[in-house]
Design a protein around this motif. Structure first.
Motif, PDB file in Angstrom:
ATOM      1  N   GLU A  79     -10.004   2.713   5.703  1.00 23.74           N
ATOM      2  CA  GLU A  79     -10.891   3.089   4.601  1.00 23.74           C
ATOM      3  C   GLU A  79     -10.589   2.341   3.307  1.00 23.74           C
ATOM      4  O   GLU A  79     -11.194   2.609   2.278  1.00 23.74           O
ATOM      5  N   GLY A  80      -9.655   1.414   3.353  1.00 23.59           N
ATOM      6  CA  GLY A  80      -9.369   0.587   2.180  1.00 23.59           C
ATOM      7  C   GLY A  80      -8.002   0.849   1.587  1.00 23.59           C
ATOM      8  O   GLY A  80      -7.140   1.457   2.227  1.00 23.59           O
ATOM      9  N   ASP A  81      -7.809   0.361   0.354  1.00 30.89           N
ATOM     10  CA  ASP A  81      -6.543   0.537  -0.354  1.00 30.89           C
ATOM     11  C   ASP A  81      -6.376   2.003  -0.742  1.00 30.89           C
ATOM     12  O   ASP A  81      -7.366   2.742  -0.798  1.00 30.89           O
ATOM     13  N   ASP A 109      -6.114   3.465  -3.580  1.00 28.25           N
ATOM     14  CA  ASP A 109      -6.998   3.920  -4.660  1.00 28.25           C
ATOM     15  C   ASP A 109      -8.426   4.136  -4.163  1.00 28.25           C
ATOM     16  O   ASP A 109      -9.104   5.075  -4.584  1.00 28.25           O
ATOM     17  N   GLN A 110      -8.871   3.268  -3.272  1.00 27.53           N
ATOM     18  CA  GLN A 110     -10.212   3.428  -2.702  1.00 27.53           C
ATOM     19  C   GLN A 110     -10.304   4.708  -1.880  1.00 27.53           C
ATOM     20  O   GLN A 110     -11.297   5.433  -1.947  1.00 27.53           O
ATOM     21  N   VAL A 111      -9.246   4.992  -1.093  1.00 31.10           N
ATOM     22  CA  VAL A 111      -9.250   6.207  -0.280  1.00 31.10           C
ATOM     23  C   VAL A 111      -9.283   7.435  -1.191  1.00 31.10           C
ATOM     24  O   VAL A 111     -10.024   8.388  -0.947  1.00 31.10           O
ATOM     25  N   GLN A 164       0.828  -1.209   0.000  1.00 30.18           N
ATOM     26  CA  GLN A 164       0.000   0.000   0.000  1.00 30.18           C
ATOM     27  C   GLN A 164       0.865   1.262   0.000  1.00 30.18           C
ATOM     28  O   GLN A 164       0.555   2.230  -0.690  1.00 30.18           O
ATOM     29  N   ASP A 182     -10.583   7.682  -4.148  1.00 30.03           N
ATOM     30  CA  ASP A 182     -11.945   7.803  -4.669  1.00 30.03           C
ATOM     31  C   ASP A 182     -12.895   8.360  -3.625  1.00 30.03           C
ATOM     32  O   ASP A 182     -13.578   9.350  -3.840  1.00 30.03           O
ATOM     33  N   LYS A 183     -12.910   7.658  -2.463  1.00 34.50           N
ATOM     34  CA  LYS A 183     -13.889   8.016  -1.429  1.00 34.50           C
ATOM     35  C   LYS A 183     -13.708   9.441  -0.944  1.00 34.50           C
ATOM     36  O   LYS A 183     -14.658  10.152  -0.701  1.00 34.50           O
ATOM     37  N   ARG A 184     -12.439   9.843  -0.751  1.00 36.23           N
ATOM     38  CA  ARG A 184     -12.200  11.183  -0.205  1.00 36.23           C
ATOM     39  C   ARG A 184     -12.074  12.244  -1.302  1.00 36.23           C
ATOM     40  O   ARG A 184     -11.890  13.418  -0.991  1.00 36.23           O
TER      41      ARG A 184
END
Ligand code: ADP
Ligand code: MG
Ligand code: ZN
Length: 503
Positions: free
Chosen positions: A424-426, A428-430, A395, A432-434
């Motif tokens: 909050e995840g990997d 890439d996910q963070v 990560q 996106d989400k943030r």
């Protein structure tokens, strides 16, 4: 017996005396089962749920040696440059204590499995100090007593004690140095460096996690002083179960100052065990030291002697991993850093995480930057080891890649790391989400720059007039407007472009 509460200053102590140290380190092996029975060694089980007639010392029970325990002992001996005994036995060390249900500890006495070795340790400035090893022998851990009702958890003042025998019989290797002489004023540093190096070695061998805070590795610090220029050793004190690297260093330092005070006042040092107190950094008197004959050692009649075949020993020798110190030398060169920087990486426990991050594709300087910066700070705050943080080297490598491709700047990357740590995840996910990404849309960026110029006409004029340094204020305004999500270097270029000046 002379009792004194006064200490001599460290510098004054060394003006008159030369410290001699002896370090005894106990390492709990990471075997699945105990040393002489099949009980599990896993931590955290219900008290007394991992016991059997053998480790409870019930009449008629018979011990059997754990082969992996012997193998680990040989590996440790070999890595410490020791000779490995052709033939050796266990011995009974007889004494009574409630946490030891057999009334003797199965240990080794005059026939240790490994002896006569050395470990080269690196000091802060990169200098190498050789610590000679007397012996490494096999033994077993005791149970654990918990004293209830006293103020400090000590037996003194307690109303009753609880006993848990889950730990009784877990394999231990005790590694004893020869008297360490010649360290002089650097004695505390040498002691700490030795225990650090030993811990790294034990981990590299894969025989134990050697987590000092969990009691998997503990150190007894023997110390004596002799007047400078004399040969004969003074009387030693033995500070028991020191359980952090920093405490090892402090215990040596304190005892040097205490011994000097006793000797300066014309008193004699008592040979005794002492306790190290973490809060005050001082030691207090324990019990007067037994002599070996008090233990009435005799060869263990219920266990066969250990006679490791030479071919096996040579196989284990050939399979030894790269020594930690040698590995650090190699990495230091590969990463292009100084002795001092490598030392910081070692102290932070960051070597393996950084190596794994590089293996996952990150450049060395980036991997080191994140683990030694943001992540070290977090580990420190949460009081955990770096390796225990809920983020993987893969990560961290992904964050480095996002920075390298320009999707994140450092500030955003820190927020991504924060998100990963928060579960909050990997990366890439963070992202996106943030909604974290550098604003690289030139149109949007251009508009933000135009706005900043319009809002700060005075500054804009200065820049037009040649004061390029003033551009910083406008860059700041754009970064603020984009909530830090712009590439600052590109913003600066755009500002200068729009105002018609050369960077
Ligand atoms: P014990 O079982 O009494 O602890 P060990 O021989 O197992 O004795 O360990 C004693 C440790 O102290 C060893 O590391 C030894 O080298 C060291 N030592 C022995 N004599 C002295 C001394 N006078 N001053 C400092 N260290 C000493
Ligand atoms: Mg001892
Ligand atoms: Zn058992």
């Amino acid at each position: 017996m002379t009792v004194t509460d006064e200490l001599v200053s460290y510098e004054d102590a060394l003006e008159s005396y030369d410290p001699v140290m002896g370090l005894e380190v106990h390492v709990e092996l990471g075997t699945k089962t105990k040393m002489f029975c099949c009980c599990s060694t896993s931590l955290g089980a219900e008290p007394n749920s991992q016991t059997c007639p053998t480790c409870l010392g019930l009449p008629g029970s018979l011990p059997v040696v754990n082969a992996t325990g012997v193998e680990s002992a040989i590996k440790i001996g070999l890595a410490l440059n020791c000779e490995i005994a052709e033939w050796c036995r266990f011995a009974r060390k007889n004494y009574f204590y409630p946490d030891m249900p057999k009334n003797f500890q199965t240990s080794q006495y005059d026939e240790p499995i490994a002896f006569n070795g050395y470990l080269d340790v690196a000091l802060e400035d990169g200098e190498i100090f050789r610590v000679e090893i007397e012996r490494a022998h096999m033994e077993e851990d005791t149970g654990k007593s918990t004293h209830i009702g006293g103020a400090t958890g000590r037996i003194h003042g307690a109303s009753h004690s609880l006993l848990d025998y889950n730990r009784a019989g877990i394999p231990l290797i005790e590694i004893v140095t020869k008297p360490i002489v010649g360290a002089g004023a650097r004695a505390p540093e040498v002691a700490k460096a030795y225990v650090t190096e030993l811990r790294e070695l034990i981990r590299a061998l894969g025989v134990s996690e050697a987590r000092m805070e969990m009691g998997q590795m503990r150190c007894d610090v023997n110390l004596s002083l002799r007047p400078n220029g004399t040969e004969t050793f003074g009387t030693r004190s033995e500070t028991k179960n020191v359980n952090s690297l920093r405490s090892v260093e402090r215990a040596v330092r304190f005892e040097i100052q205490r011994h000097a005070a006793v000797l300066d006042s014309g008193g004699t040092v008592v040979q005794e065990t002492r306790h190290f107190n973490e809060d005050t950094g001082s030691t207090t008197s324990g019990r007067i030291k037994e002599e070996a004959e008090d233990y009435r050692y005799f060869p263990e009649p219920d266990l066969v002697p250990i006679a490791p075949e030479r071919a096996w020993v040579e196989e284990l020798r050939a399979a030894l991993p790269e020594l930690p110190r040698v590995r650090r030398q190699r990495l230091k060169a590969e990463w292009g850093i100084s002795d001092h920087e490598m030392q910081s990486v070692l102290n932070a426990g960051a070597i393996d995480p950084i190596v794994a991050t590089i293996d996952a594709g990150a450049p060395a300087d980036q991997a080191r930057k994140w683990w030694m910066g943001e992540l070290a700070r977090r580990a420190n705050e949460d009081d955990v080891e770096l390796s225990a943080l809920p983020i993987t080297p893969e990560q961290v490598a992904r964050v480095c890649a996002l920075v390298a491709e320009g999707s994140l700047n450092d500030k955003l990357a820190r927020q991504v790391i924060e998100g990963v740590l928060a579960g909050e995840g990997d990366p890439d996910q963070v992202v996106d989400k943030r909604g974290l990404a550098v604003v690289s849309d030139e149109g949007a960026l251009g508009a933000a720059v135009d706005e900043a110029i319009a809002a700060n006409p005075g500054v804009a004029d200065k820049i037009r007039g040649g004061k390029v340094a003033a551009a910083g204020a406008l860059v700041g305004a754009v970064m603020k407007a984009t909530r830090g999500q712009a590439d600052a270097a590109r913003v600066r270029e755009l500002i200068l472009e729009k105002l018609g000046v050369q960077g």
